[in-house]
Design a protein around this motif. Structure first.
Motif, PDB file in Angstrom:
ATOM      1  N   ASP A  91       1.862   4.985   7.985  1.00  0.00           N
ATOM      2  CA  ASP A  91       2.134   3.560   8.166  1.00  0.00           C
ATOM      3  C   ASP A  91       0.851   2.736   8.250  1.00  0.00           C
ATOM      4  O   ASP A  91       0.723   1.842   9.071  1.00  0.00           O
ATOM      5  N   TRP A  92      -0.118   3.088   7.383  1.00  0.00           N
ATOM      6  CA  TRP A  92      -1.356   2.334   7.269  1.00  0.00           C
ATOM      7  C   TRP A  92      -1.231   1.387   6.087  1.00  0.00           C
ATOM      8  O   TRP A  92      -0.482   1.646   5.145  1.00  0.00           O
ATOM      9  N   VAL A  93      -1.997   0.328   6.106  1.00  0.00           N
ATOM     10  CA  VAL A  93      -2.099  -0.568   4.952  1.00  0.00           C
ATOM     11  C   VAL A  93      -3.034   0.104   3.949  1.00  0.00           C
ATOM     12  O   VAL A  93      -4.109   0.589   4.321  1.00  0.00           O
TER      13      VAL A  93
ATOM     14  N   HIS B 200      -6.088  -0.100   8.363  1.00  0.00           N
ATOM     15  CA  HIS B 200      -6.216  -0.442   6.950  1.00  0.00           C
ATOM     16  C   HIS B 200      -7.094   0.602   6.276  1.00  0.00           C
ATOM     17  O   HIS B 200      -8.195   0.879   6.752  1.00  0.00           O
TER      18      HIS B 200
ATOM     19  N   THR C  62      -3.207  -7.323   8.814  1.00  0.00           N
ATOM     20  CA  THR C  62      -2.205  -7.050   9.834  1.00  0.00           C
ATOM     21  C   THR C  62      -2.927  -6.587  11.091  1.00  0.00           C
ATOM     22  O   THR C  62      -3.584  -5.549  11.078  1.00  0.00           O
TER      23      THR C  62
ATOM     24  N   LYS D 183      -2.936  -2.742  13.087  1.00  0.00           N
ATOM     25  CA  LYS D 183      -2.552  -1.772  12.077  1.00  0.00           C
ATOM     26  C   LYS D 183      -3.824  -1.259  11.399  1.00  0.00           C
ATOM     27  O   LYS D 183      -4.768  -2.014  11.168  1.00  0.00           O
TER      28      LYS D 183
ATOM     29  N   TYR E 173      -8.796  -9.857   0.150  1.00  0.00           N
ATOM     30  CA  TYR E 173      -7.513  -9.417   0.699  1.00  0.00           C
ATOM     31  C   TYR E 173      -7.134 -10.336   1.859  1.00  0.00           C
ATOM     32  O   TYR E 173      -7.906 -10.533   2.795  1.00  0.00           O
TER      33      TYR E 173
ATOM     34  N   GLU F 255      -3.905 -10.374   3.551  1.00  0.00           N
ATOM     35  CA  GLU F 255      -2.683  -9.987   4.251  1.00  0.00           C
ATOM     36  C   GLU F 255      -3.016  -9.081   5.432  1.00  0.00           C
ATOM     37  O   GLU F 255      -2.342  -8.092   5.682  1.00  0.00           O
TER      38      GLU F 255
ATOM     39  N   GLU G 274      -5.194  -0.401   0.426  1.00  0.00           N
ATOM     40  CA  GLU G 274      -5.751  -1.354  -0.527  1.00  0.00           C
ATOM     41  C   GLU G 274      -6.729  -0.605  -1.430  1.00  0.00           C
ATOM     42  O   GLU G 274      -7.729  -0.053  -0.963  1.00  0.00           O
TER      43      GLU G 274
ATOM     44  N   GLU H  42       0.771   5.801   3.368  1.00  0.00           N
ATOM     45  CA  GLU H  42       2.211   5.575   3.530  1.00  0.00           C
ATOM     46  C   GLU H  42       2.792   6.459   4.635  1.00  0.00           C
ATOM     47  O   GLU H  42       3.584   5.991   5.457  1.00  0.00           O
TER      48      GLU H  42
END
Length: 133
Positions: free
Chosen positions: A13-15, A36, A31, A34, A27, A29, A17, A10
């Motif tokens: 600004d990483w994804v 992950h 991006t 970005k 998965y 979604e 999971e 967070e």
């Protein structure tokens, strides 16, 4: 360790999971452009001193990945995706662990390419960490 990794994602600004590898493959979604952070379920082990003090060790694997083109050769994948992760996001993870005064028992990285249905490149990290509260 879960909260530590989630907060790290967070803050940067990483994804994030958190799931088993078979679920990570589902998965959908993704991006582009970005980072992950895919974290497998964390194993926690406790040891106790003679006075009853509990020390918890967290271990498992995580992956820091970016979306890539399956048609790139390995050198392109390394130069365009893996090396930037090693120099950037992986170093952020290491620095954050050091700042958290963690006792890092094991931190092993492996380069990975074309993972999952989304052709992700990056690094897989096998870790064993004691987070000091």
């Amino acid at each position: 360790m879960y909260e530590f990794l989630k907060n790290l994602a967070e803050d940067n600004d990483w994804v994030f999971e958190y799931s088993r590898s078979d679920y990570q493959n589902l998965y959908d979604e993704m991006t582009n452009d970005k980072i992950h952070l895919f974290v497998d379920p964390i194993t926690t082990s406790s040891s106790f001193s003679d006075s009853g003090f509990e020390e918890k060790s967290s271990y498992g694997k995580l992956m820091i990945l970016v979306s890539s083109d399956v048609d790139e050769d390995y050198k392109q994948k390394y130069d365009n995706h893996i090396k930037p992760i090693i120099d950037g996001a992986l170093q952020v993870l290491k620095d954050t662990l050091v700042c958290a005064d963690a006792n890092i028992q094991k931190f092993e990285t492996i380069e990975v390419i074309n993972l999952f249905d989304f052709n992700l490149d990056g690094v897989l990290v096998n870790y064993n960490v004691i987070l000091n509260d």
